[in-house]
Design an enzyme around this catalytic site. Structure first.
Site, mmCIF file in Angstrom:
data_model
loop_
_atom_site.group_PDB
_atom_site.id
_atom_site.type_symbol
_atom_site.label_atom_id
_atom_site.label_comp_id
_atom_site.label_asym_id
_atom_site.label_seq_id
_atom_site.Cartn_x
_atom_site.Cartn_y
_atom_site.Cartn_z
ATOM 1 N N LYS A 244 0.815 -1.207 0.000
ATOM 2 C CA LYS A 244 0.000 0.000 0.000
ATOM 3 C C LYS A 244 0.856 1.268 0.000
ATOM 4 O O LYS A 244 2.058 1.247 0.258
ATOM 5 C CB LYS A 244 -0.977 -0.023 1.178
ATOM 6 C CG LYS A 244 -2.134 -0.989 0.925
ATOM 7 C CD LYS A 244 -3.329 -0.722 1.789
ATOM 8 C CE LYS A 244 -4.552 -1.490 1.267
ATOM 9 N NZ LYS A 244 -5.721 -1.334 2.134
ATOM 10 N N ARG A 278 -4.001 -9.945 4.237
ATOM 11 C CA ARG A 278 -4.426 -9.959 2.825
ATOM 12 C C ARG A 278 -3.258 -9.451 1.982
ATOM 13 O O ARG A 278 -2.805 -8.321 2.168
ATOM 14 C CB ARG A 278 -5.662 -9.072 2.654
ATOM 15 C CG ARG A 278 -6.266 -9.047 1.262
ATOM 16 C CD ARG A 278 -7.520 -8.170 1.269
ATOM 17 N NE ARG A 278 -8.194 -8.157 -0.025
ATOM 18 C CZ ARG A 278 -7.939 -7.267 -0.992
ATOM 19 N NH1 ARG A 278 -7.029 -6.329 -0.778
ATOM 20 N NH2 ARG A 278 -8.590 -7.315 -2.130
#
Length: 314
Positions: A244, A278
């Site tokens: 991210k 995840r």
């Protein structure tokens, strides 16, 4: 629901503090998890032409199924299939979203007992996905459509409730929080209470603080640093950290060079009680999580030879 309390029960000597989970042992799809001593690795498979990381690599049906089964071979416990990315953009017709994800769910379900989740905020897509074999609905919009909770309640599926602020596929520029962690906790508590009122049992709910979702990098770092306040809700916590922007901005790395930062953030979260990670890169994450489980005293080494048996290795 009542916020859990931190506990050292089951921790290794001098070890890490973990939250008390109200329902640690769960049957999800065809697999059983004991989240008091186990970390599940969730692989990401996006059937979108413009996905954040894969940039459409798994948009094709065959490519998506192949990627899902490759993730299983690499040790993934779950596969998360999405047909629409979180980022702002024009709405995708519900039928088209379902056409992207449901055939992949069917194919993977026929080929493996891996837990299959579908990343959607539409009740109609959730209903079709569950019928096709999905065991989890991963709603990154925090029940923007309450009917989604009703669909999950009428099934055996698990619901992931994620913190975000904006309406689906819309921008939320320059998000502001007085205390990002406290506000995320309160919002998740509210959304969990709504799901329970709509019929989803607490033992079928997972929470996700939503790193980077309507948050800047300082917010996401704060969530990571204080994740124990999220896991203190007493529900299994999923963290979606992989590659991210907060990792990229912290390290000054492009998307393809964020694995080390992603693993460090995942370990930091698991040591505070996160139990599902995840990820895009499955194999290295599985190794990191299994090593962490062994350090915690939750699993034994695959082989035990060093200074235990006589051999020629020296």
């Amino acid at each position: 629901m009542t916020i859990g309390t931190l506990s050292t029960v089951g921790a290794p000597p001098g070890g890490f503090r973990h939250p008390t989970l109200t329902h640690p042992v769960r049957r999800i799809g065809g697999r059983e998890f004991d989240f008091s001593r186990q970390v599940a690795v969730m692989a990401i498979v996006n059937r979108t032409p413009d996905s954040f990381y894969d940039q459409g690599r798994t948009f094709g049906f065959d490519a998506a199924v192949e990627a899902a089964l490759a993730a299983v071979a690499d040790g993934a416990d779950w596969v998360d299939i999405g047909g629409v990315k979180f980022a702002p953009g024009p709405p995708l017709p519900v039928d088209e979203e379902a056409e992207r994800v449901v055939p992949v769910v069917q194919a993977v379900h026929a080929a493996s007992d891996v837990v299959i989740s579908v990343d959607t905020f539409h009740a109609a897509v959730a209903r079709r996905a569950i019928a096709a074999g999905a065991a989890v609905i991963n709603d990154t919009t925090g029940l923007s459509d309450p009917d989604l909770a009703r669909v999950v309640a009428d099934s055996d599926a698990t619901l992931v409730i994620t913190h975000s602020l904006a309406a689906p596929r819309t921008a939320h520029p320059r998000p502001q929080y007085a205390d990002v962690v406290a506000e995320v906790v309160e919002r998740l508590r509210d959304r969990v209470d709504l799901a329970v009122r709509l019929g989803v049992p607490a033992e079928r709910i997972v929470v996700d603080p939503g790193h980077d979702l309507n948050k800047n990098s300082l917010h996401s770092l704060e969530l990571t640093r204080r994740l124990g306040e999220i896991t203190g809700l007493g529900l299994p916590t999923l963290v979606a950290l992989s590659n991210k922007d907060f990792i990229g901005e912290t390290l000054g790395r492009p998307k393809r060079q964020r694995l080390a930062g992603s693993l460090a953030a995942a370990v930091a979260c698991v040591l505070q009680g996160a139990r599902i990670v995840r990820v895009h890169e499955v194999a290295p994450t599985v190794d990191a999580m299994r090593m962490l489980e062994a350090i915690q005293g939750w699993r034994q080494p695959v082989a035990l030879r060093h200074n235990v048996v006589d051999d020629d290795d020296g």
